[in-house]
Design a protein around this motif. Structure first.
Motif, PDB file in Angstrom:
ATOM      1  N   ARG A 181      40.412  82.330 -14.588  1.00  0.00           N
ATOM      2  CA  ARG A 181      39.063  82.831 -14.835  1.00  0.00           C
ATOM      3  C   ARG A 181      38.676  82.519 -16.279  1.00  0.00           C
ATOM      4  O   ARG A 181      39.232  83.109 -17.215  1.00  0.00           O
ATOM      5  CB  ARG A 181      38.990  84.342 -14.590  1.00  0.00           C
ATOM      6  CG  ARG A 181      39.262  84.762 -13.158  1.00  0.00           C
ATOM      7  CD  ARG A 181      39.222  86.274 -13.013  1.00  0.00           C
ATOM      8  NE  ARG A 181      39.490  86.702 -11.639  1.00  0.00           N
ATOM      9  CZ  ARG A 181      39.627  87.975 -11.264  1.00  0.00           C
ATOM     10  NH1 ARG A 181      39.506  88.939 -12.182  1.00  0.00           N
ATOM     11  NH2 ARG A 181      39.880  88.283 -10.003  1.00  0.00           N
ATOM     12  N   SER A 182      37.765  81.568 -16.426  1.00  0.00           N
ATOM     13  CA  SER A 182      37.268  81.163 -17.755  1.00  0.00           C
ATOM     14  C   SER A 182      38.427  80.937 -18.731  1.00  0.00           C
ATOM     15  O   SER A 182      38.408  81.396 -19.875  1.00  0.00           O
ATOM     16  CB  SER A 182      36.303  82.215 -18.314  1.00  0.00           C
ATOM     17  OG  SER A 182      35.228  82.412 -17.427  1.00  0.00           O
ATOM     18  N   LEU A 183      39.432  80.231 -18.275  1.00  0.00           N
ATOM     19  CA  LEU A 183      40.659  80.028 -19.043  1.00  0.00           C
ATOM     20  C   LEU A 183      40.427  79.027 -20.170  1.00  0.00           C
ATOM     21  O   LEU A 183      39.925  77.923 -19.952  1.00  0.00           O
ATOM     22  CB  LEU A 183      41.767  79.519 -18.121  1.00  0.00           C
ATOM     23  CG  LEU A 183      43.141  79.310 -18.750  1.00  0.00           C
ATOM     24  CD1 LEU A 183      43.767  80.641 -19.119  1.00  0.00           C
ATOM     25  CD2 LEU A 183      44.054  78.551 -17.785  1.00  0.00           C
ATOM     26  N   SER A 184      40.825  79.409 -21.391  1.00  0.00           N
ATOM     27  CA  SER A 184      40.706  78.518 -22.552  1.00  0.00           C
ATOM     28  C   SER A 184      41.969  78.618 -23.383  1.00  0.00           C
ATOM     29  O   SER A 184      42.648  79.653 -23.413  1.00  0.00           O
ATOM     30  CB  SER A 184      39.494  78.886 -23.412  1.00  0.00           C
ATOM     31  OG  SER A 184      38.292  78.736 -22.686  1.00  0.00           O
ATOM     32  N   PHE A 185      42.266  77.509 -24.073  1.00  0.00           N
ATOM     33  CA  PHE A 185      43.412  77.502 -24.981  1.00  0.00           C
ATOM     34  C   PHE A 185      43.108  76.565 -26.135  1.00  0.00           C
ATOM     35  O   PHE A 185      42.593  75.458 -25.946  1.00  0.00           O
ATOM     36  CB  PHE A 185      44.685  77.054 -24.271  1.00  0.00           C
ATOM     37  CG  PHE A 185      45.907  77.133 -25.144  1.00  0.00           C
ATOM     38  CD1 PHE A 185      46.588  78.327 -25.301  1.00  0.00           C
ATOM     39  CD2 PHE A 185      46.353  76.011 -25.826  1.00  0.00           C
ATOM     40  CE1 PHE A 185      47.702  78.415 -26.125  1.00  0.00           C
ATOM     41  CE2 PHE A 185      47.462  76.086 -26.655  1.00  0.00           C
ATOM     42  CZ  PHE A 185      48.143  77.288 -26.804  1.00  0.00           C
ATOM     43  N   SER A 186      43.439  77.021 -27.354  1.00  0.00           N
ATOM     44  CA  SER A 186      43.168  76.227 -28.556  1.00  0.00           C
ATOM     45  C   SER A 186      44.424  76.101 -29.394  1.00  0.00           C
ATOM     46  O   SER A 186      45.255  77.017 -29.438  1.00  0.00           O
ATOM     47  CB  SER A 186      42.063  76.877 -29.400  1.00  0.00           C
ATOM     48  OG  SER A 186      40.868  77.005 -28.668  1.00  0.00           O
ATOM     49  N   TYR A 187      44.547  74.946 -30.049  1.00  0.00           N
ATOM     50  CA  TYR A 187      45.587  74.738 -31.059  1.00  0.00           C
ATOM     51  C   TYR A 187      44.903  74.709 -32.421  1.00  0.00           C
ATOM     52  O   TYR A 187      44.079  73.843 -32.681  1.00  0.00           O
ATOM     53  CB  TYR A 187      46.312  73.406 -30.834  1.00  0.00           C
ATOM     54  CG  TYR A 187      47.387  73.445 -29.783  1.00  0.00           C
ATOM     55  CD1 TYR A 187      48.531  74.234 -29.943  1.00  0.00           C
ATOM     56  CD2 TYR A 187      47.281  72.664 -28.629  1.00  0.00           C
ATOM     57  CE1 TYR A 187      49.520  74.262 -28.980  1.00  0.00           C
ATOM     58  CE2 TYR A 187      48.267  72.681 -27.668  1.00  0.00           C
ATOM     59  CZ  TYR A 187      49.388  73.480 -27.845  1.00  0.00           C
ATOM     60  OH  TYR A 187      50.375  73.507 -26.892  1.00  0.00           O
ATOM     61  N   GLY A 188      45.220  75.679 -33.273  1.00  0.00           N
ATOM     62  CA  GLY A 188      44.652  75.684 -34.616  1.00  0.00           C
ATOM     63  C   GLY A 188      43.133  75.710 -34.625  1.00  0.00           C
ATOM     64  O   GLY A 188      42.503  75.074 -35.474  1.00  0.00           O
ATOM     65  N   GLY A 189      42.537  76.411 -33.661  1.00  0.00           N
ATOM     66  CA  GLY A 189      41.087  76.517 -33.599  1.00  0.00           C
ATOM     67  C   GLY A 189      40.412  75.387 -32.850  1.00  0.00           C
ATOM     68  O   GLY A 189      39.218  75.449 -32.561  1.00  0.00           O
ATOM     69  N   GLU A 190      41.175  74.325 -32.536  1.00  0.00           N
ATOM     70  CA  GLU A 190      40.607  73.186 -31.812  1.00  0.00           C
ATOM     71  C   GLU A 190      40.802  73.398 -30.308  1.00  0.00           C
ATOM     72  O   GLU A 190      41.934  73.478 -29.825  1.00  0.00           O
ATOM     73  CB  GLU A 190      41.305  71.894 -32.253  1.00  0.00           C
ATOM     74  CG  GLU A 190      40.712  70.623 -31.666  1.00  0.00           C
ATOM     75  CD  GLU A 190      39.326  70.322 -32.211  1.00  0.00           C
ATOM     76  OE1 GLU A 190      38.563  69.650 -31.497  1.00  0.00           O
ATOM     77  OE2 GLU A 190      39.019  70.760 -33.334  1.00  0.00           O
TER      78      GLU A 190
END
Length: 641
Positions: free
Chosen positions: A339-348
């Motif tokens: 569900r609306s899955l997001s993942f960031s590395y160092g803000g990117e």
């Protein structure tokens, strides 16, 4: 003309014999796939050809003046100049052009100095030299080699930003792709590629297939990617038990021909064994009679047996792994929901706003370009990472088995047996040893340290740990990497029989074809961050996906979204449509002619290796006819690409 040949190559490491009297020849323009189980000596053969290994006996012959380029399976990253950017390193493939540019710069500087002295004779001489050097630079591709280098990097999955990055900042996979691009840019006369597909995404694979199919020089390819071999090779060198045999045709044609030959040999062998049994029974009967004329008959029959040319069964390939996955209990109908899955590395942001639902029994493949977050998503699913935003929900009674492509779940200091024992302390030694034996770990192998294992051995050990788990959801990240073809097929058979749910990342098109019932492509350009393809034809999943993909991409192009009115007149639109239909007809005729010529080429290859094997006149005629056909095919391939 023969580009490279080996004669009776034998190679041993201590008491272990790797290659035995390997003999084959490759002509200019041949594209040869090299197959065989892990450990049979494919990479060792490459190293003998390149001169890295010295064979115990035999010789390698390379046509005078031919250059040899080799891509190792795991290139040593310390060999590349770490201070250069990727593009700068690519330019070094054209050392002669770079040197010519320097000479032109030097000539221009000399000309400027001569102009200051008004030395007319010197000015004329330098002007003529500059004209010649500039003409040569243009003639030899000096005006476009930089754009070709950039284009090659982009085709192999590098972004514009990555082309300007220093080599020291690259990951292992990026390093391998750079080494491949640099090697292709040098255009060696003999191009040797050891598992070139391991770090390529689907689009890069398609480009490399097209590039190699029109490469006019000799290519030798070691690969476990059967789809890739079928599209890029026209002969197959099959290494089996240390020996080698060259077959006409690509991987599938080779396997089919080998199966037919083995069946024919087995039939003839059984018939001969029946005949031998009859003769031996007759001899035994004559002995029992014990009369003088019976002994005459016995001697006659024994001579008949001695003269008989014994038929031997076709050699069998070395053992391959055996496995099966079993589910202890059934999971809920809804296995996993993002569900609306997001993942960031160092803000990117790497993964953004993904939403999907996977149901029980589905076999879902996640595809996408390198760097799109596929492996990261697998780690999120297995709780190795936590999402930056959104959620990933598991259904009731979900038991996960996870295969990590980097095999990071192994403890380097353990032996193979200790690794299994630490994972399953409640299992008996017999159970653990039996499981390891299924994955070709013998009595001597189980005492090896993990740190000494090859990539293939690590993959087999990770799989052996996985099959003892009772799971109903398998999450697998590039499971066919480092496996030989037989092991890939064993894995595919086990997965198709698995009653649970499968989620996997793979670029192996054969694997996708056999396993996938649904494909989710990660795409940062899409509003949802992905494109979801539900497949109805499971037997040819990848081809179905590619057709759906092209259709969706076509519908999404800005040109097709814009209304025709106001952009171009009716007549202009009509002309464009006519040109498009004409191009489609030309392509259709080209594809039909390609099929005809490839069929004819296959017939000639069969005759050359069969009836004409000892008829040198006919063999020469066949080679000449093959040359003409191959020339026409190259032109047609370029038209079809």
């Amino acid at each position: 003309m023969i580009a490279i040949s080996t004669q009776d190559i034998s190679l041993s490491f201590g008491a272990e014999s790797v290659l035995k009297d390997v003999t084959f020849a490759a002509n200019d323009g041949d594209r040869i796939g090299i197959i065989g189980v892990n450990g049979v000596g494919k990479t060792s053969l490459f190293r003998v050809i390149s001169g890295e290994y010295t064979p115990d006996s035999g010789a390698v012959y390379i046509q005078k003046g031919h250059t040899v380029g080799i891509l190792e399976q795991n290139p040593d990253h310390t060999k590349l100049p770490s201070e250069l950017t990727c593009l700068e390193y690519m330019y070094t493939a054209h050392a002669e052009l770079l040197a010519l540019e320097e000479r032109i710069s030097a000539t221009e500087a000399e000309l400027a100095r001569a102009a200051e002295t008004s030395d007319t004779e010197r000015i004329n001489s330098l002007t003529e030299r500059l004209r010649g050097e500039t003409a040569r630079l243009e003639r030899e591709g000096g005006l476009e080699f930089r754009s070709r280098c950039r284009g090659m990097l982009l085709r192999l999955g590098f972004s514009e930003e990555m082309t300007e990055r220093r080599i020291s900042t690259l990951s292992g996979g990026q390093y391998t792709r750079l080494a491949l691009a640099r090697l292709l840019a040098t255009e060696p006369d003999i191009l040797m590629l050891d598992e070139p597909t391991n770090h390529l995404d689907i689009d890069a694979l398609a480009w490399l297939e097209g590039y190699l199919s029109t490469y006019r020089k000799t290519v030798l390819i070691i690969s476990h990617d059967r789809y890739f071999l079928d599209r890029t090779t026209d002969k197959t060198l099959w290494l089996m038990n240390g020996t080698a045999r060259l077959w006409p045709g690509s991987y599938s044609a080779c396997r089919e021909a080998q199966a037919k030959e083995a069946a024919s040999l087995e039939h003839r062998y059984r018939e001969q064994q029946k005949e031998i049994a009859k003769i031996q029974a007759n001899i035994e009967f004559q002995r029992r009679c014990g009369r003088e004329h019976n002994f005459v008959t016995i001697r006659s029959k024994e001579k008949q047996l001695a003269r008989m040319e014994k038929i031997e069964l076709a050699p069998r390939e070395g053992r391959t792994i055996r496995m099966s996955f079993s589910a202890e209990s059934e999971s809920a109908g809804d296995v996993m929901e993002a569900r609306s899955l997001s993942f960031s590395y160092g803000g990117e942001p790497l993964i953004k706003n993904l939403s999907f639902l996977i149901k029980r029994g589905e076999r879902v493949m996640f595809l996408g370009p390198n760097g799109s977050g596929k492996s990261t998503l697998m780690k999120l699913m297995n709780s190795r990472l936590l999402p930056t935003e959104g959620s990933l929900l598991l259904g009731y009674n979900i038991k996960i088995g996870y295969y990590d492509q980097e095999n990071r779940g192994l403890t380097e200091s353990n032996t193979v047996f200790e690794e299994m024992r630490s994972e399953y302390p409640d299992k008996t030694d017999l159970e653990l040893r039996s499981t390891l034996a299924l994955f070709l770990f013998g009595a001597d192998d189980i005492d090896k340290r993990i740190s000494t294992l090859s990539g293939g051995e690590r993959a087999r050990l990770t799989l052996s740990k996985l099959i003892l788990k009772k799971v109903n959801l398998l999450i697998m990240d590039e499971p066919t990497n480092h496996l030989d073809i037989g092991s890939c097929e064993a894995l595919e058979n086990a997965l198709t029989a698995f009653p649970g749910t499968i989620i996997a990342v793979s670029h192996d098109r054969y694997f996708i074809n056999r396993i996938a019932t649904r494909i989710i492509e990660l795409s940062k350009e899409s509003e949802r961050g992905m494109l979801d393809y539900r497949l109805e034809e499971y037997d040819d999943a990848f081809e179905v996906y590619m057709r759906l993909r092209e259709r969706i991409r076509g519908e999404a192009t800005p040109e097709e979204r814009k209304p025709a009115v106001g952009r171009q007149s009716y007549e202009e639109q009509k002309k464009r449509n006519a040109e498009r239909r004409g191009e489609e007809r030309r392509l259709e005729r080209a594809m039909k002619r390609i099929a005809e010529l490839e069929g004819k080429l296959e017939e000639l290859e069969s005759e050359l290796f069969g009836e004409a094997a000892t008829d040198y006149v006919r063999a020469a005629e066949i080679e000449e006819e093959k040359g003409k056909i191959e020339e026409e095919l190259l032109e047609l391939y370029e038209l079809a690409l």
